[in-house]
Design a protein around this motif. Structure first.
Motif, PDB file in Angstrom:
ATOM      1  N   GLY A   1      11.425 -17.782   7.613  1.00  0.00           N
ATOM      2  CA  GLY A   1      11.223 -17.430   6.216  1.00  0.00           C
ATOM      3  C   GLY A   1       9.785 -17.072   5.936  1.00  0.00           C
ATOM      4  O   GLY A   1       8.895 -17.219   6.793  1.00  0.00           O
ATOM      5  N   CYS A   2       9.545 -16.571   4.735  1.00  0.00           N
ATOM      6  CA  CYS A   2       8.213 -16.211   4.259  1.00  0.00           C
ATOM      7  C   CYS A   2       7.977 -16.932   2.936  1.00  0.00           C
ATOM      8  O   CYS A   2       8.895 -17.083   2.129  1.00  0.00           O
ATOM      9  N   GLY A   3       6.784 -17.383   2.693  1.00  0.00           N
ATOM     10  CA  GLY A   3       6.487 -18.111   1.471  1.00  0.00           C
ATOM     11  C   GLY A   3       6.317 -17.211   0.266  1.00  0.00           C
ATOM     12  O   GLY A   3       6.341 -15.982   0.365  1.00  0.00           O
ATOM     13  N   ALA A   4       6.164 -17.816  -0.902  1.00  0.00           N
ATOM     14  CA  ALA A   4       5.882 -17.071  -2.125  1.00  0.00           C
ATOM     15  C   ALA A   4       4.437 -16.579  -2.099  1.00  0.00           C
ATOM     16  O   ALA A   4       3.629 -17.001  -1.266  1.00  0.00           O
ATOM     17  N   GLY A   5       4.097 -15.698  -3.035  1.00  0.00           N
ATOM     18  CA  GLY A   5       2.729 -15.204  -3.128  1.00  0.00           C
ATOM     19  C   GLY A   5       2.308 -14.391  -1.932  1.00  0.00           C
ATOM     20  O   GLY A   5       1.162 -14.484  -1.468  1.00  0.00           O
ATOM     21  N   ARG A   6       3.213 -13.569  -1.422  1.00  0.00           N
ATOM     22  CA  ARG A   6       2.898 -12.761  -0.245  1.00  0.00           C
ATOM     23  C   ARG A   6       1.794 -11.760  -0.581  1.00  0.00           C
ATOM     24  O   ARG A   6       1.892 -11.039  -1.574  1.00  0.00           O
ATOM     25  N   PRO A   7       0.759 -11.684   0.224  1.00  0.00           N
ATOM     26  CA  PRO A   7      -0.349 -10.778  -0.096  1.00  0.00           C
ATOM     27  C   PRO A   7       0.042  -9.321   0.089  1.00  0.00           C
ATOM     28  O   PRO A   7       0.939  -8.988   0.874  1.00  0.00           O
ATOM     29  N   LEU A   8      -0.644  -8.462  -0.639  1.00  0.00           N
ATOM     30  CA  LEU A   8      -0.447  -7.021  -0.511  1.00  0.00           C
ATOM     31  C   LEU A   8      -1.495  -6.442   0.427  1.00  0.00           C
ATOM     32  O   LEU A   8      -2.645  -6.887   0.451  1.00  0.00           O
ATOM     33  N   ALA A   9      -1.082  -5.445   1.191  1.00  0.00           N
ATOM     34  CA  ALA A   9      -2.000  -4.744   2.086  1.00  0.00           C
ATOM     35  C   ALA A   9      -1.843  -3.244   1.876  1.00  0.00           C
ATOM     36  O   ALA A   9      -0.809  -2.766   1.403  1.00  0.00           O
ATOM     37  N   HIS A  10      -2.883  -2.494   2.250  1.00  0.00           N
ATOM     38  CA  HIS A  10      -2.933  -1.064   1.993  1.00  0.00           C
ATOM     39  C   HIS A  10      -3.332  -0.314   3.264  1.00  0.00           C
ATOM     40  O   HIS A  10      -3.805  -0.920   4.240  1.00  0.00           O
ATOM     41  N   VAL A  11      -3.134   0.975   3.230  1.00  0.00           N
ATOM     42  CA  VAL A  11      -3.533   1.814   4.363  1.00  0.00           C
ATOM     43  C   VAL A  11      -5.004   1.555   4.690  1.00  0.00           C
ATOM     44  O   VAL A  11      -5.859   1.517   3.799  1.00  0.00           O
ATOM     45  N   GLY A  12      -5.282   1.369   5.964  1.00  0.00           N
ATOM     46  CA  GLY A  12      -6.634   1.075   6.428  1.00  0.00           C
ATOM     47  C   GLY A  12      -6.883  -0.393   6.666  1.00  0.00           C
ATOM     48  O   GLY A  12      -7.883  -0.766   7.305  1.00  0.00           O
ATOM     49  N   ASP A  13      -5.981  -1.260   6.177  1.00  0.00           N
ATOM     50  CA  ASP A  13      -6.174  -2.702   6.314  1.00  0.00           C
ATOM     51  C   ASP A  13      -5.769  -3.202   7.698  1.00  0.00           C
ATOM     52  O   ASP A  13      -4.801  -2.712   8.292  1.00  0.00           O
TER      53      ASP A  13
END
Length: 212
Positions: free
Chosen positions: A179-191
């Motif tokens: 499973g994955c927890g809540a509050g999953r971080p966002l990532a962008h192109v280049g990260d």
């Protein structure tokens, strides 16, 4: 059976698990009690990460031009052994396009090409005293964005495996994510995304623009 010098890739089907971290379950509890469901699910909620999504450690993952950001779903996958027990564990980066519903996750949001980073090596289950002791960190461009404590699972590893076995048969080589927890971080192109946990080799993937 340690595979520390060979890139691990699944030989069976990879299944994700929803609502198995307590914080994620609690955050969505009000929606679970509303129509049309009116109650939390009684069995594990699974989805498939199809083979086109698999990306090895250190691979660049292409993000479509119409996707401004992706959710990083750090997890640990249990690899099923020949006897139906747990053969080993591997870190995973379960990427998805942000979407509102987690009850029936659309394939188009979770199964884009390359959208599952797979850890560099399998950790033998015999090395693990208790999977509840796993602690995972997510870093984006070196900055800590999320920590996961696997002692907070709704269904601990072996219970999850047993409960899934009540309604479907897992084959040797299949992978079941915890499973994955809540509050999953966002990532962008280049990260650059790093997913690490004590006892595991760090999983690293970089996001690039589609066609780059």
């Amino acid at each position: 059976m340690s595979s520390r010098h060979t890139q691990f890739m699944p030989t069976g089907t990879v299944y994700g698990t929803l609502l198995n971290f307590r914080d994620e379950f609690d955050a969505l509890a009000p929606q679970m009690s509303a129509p049309p469901y009116k109650a939390p699910p009684q069995a594990p909620v699974l989805y498939v990460k199809t083979a086109n999504t698999w990306s090895p450690h250190d691979a660049a993952i292409a993000v479509p031009a119409d996707v401004p950001a992706v959710e990083v779903g750090a997890s640990i996958g249990m690899v099923v052994g020949a006897d139906g027990d747990i053969e080993g564990f591997v870190p995973m980066n379960d990427l998805s396009v942000p979407h509102a519903s987690f009850f029936r996750p659309p394939v188009k949001f979770k199964c884009l090409d390359g959208f599952l980073g797979i850890g560099p090596a399998l950790r033998d289950a015999q090395e693990v005293a208790d999977p509840a002791g796993f602690r995972m960190e997510v870093r984006i461009n070196g900055e800590l964005k999320q920590t996961l404590d696997f002692a907070t699972l709704v269904r601990p590893a072996r219970q999850l495996l047993a409960d899934v076995g009540e309604f479907m048969t897992l084959a040797h080589g299949d992978v079941l994510m915890l499973g994955c927890g809540a509050g999953r971080p966002l990532a962008h192109v280049g990260d650059r995304i790093e997913i690490s946990a004590p006892g595991f080799e760090t999983l690293v993937n970089t996001l690039v623009g589609e066609g780059a």
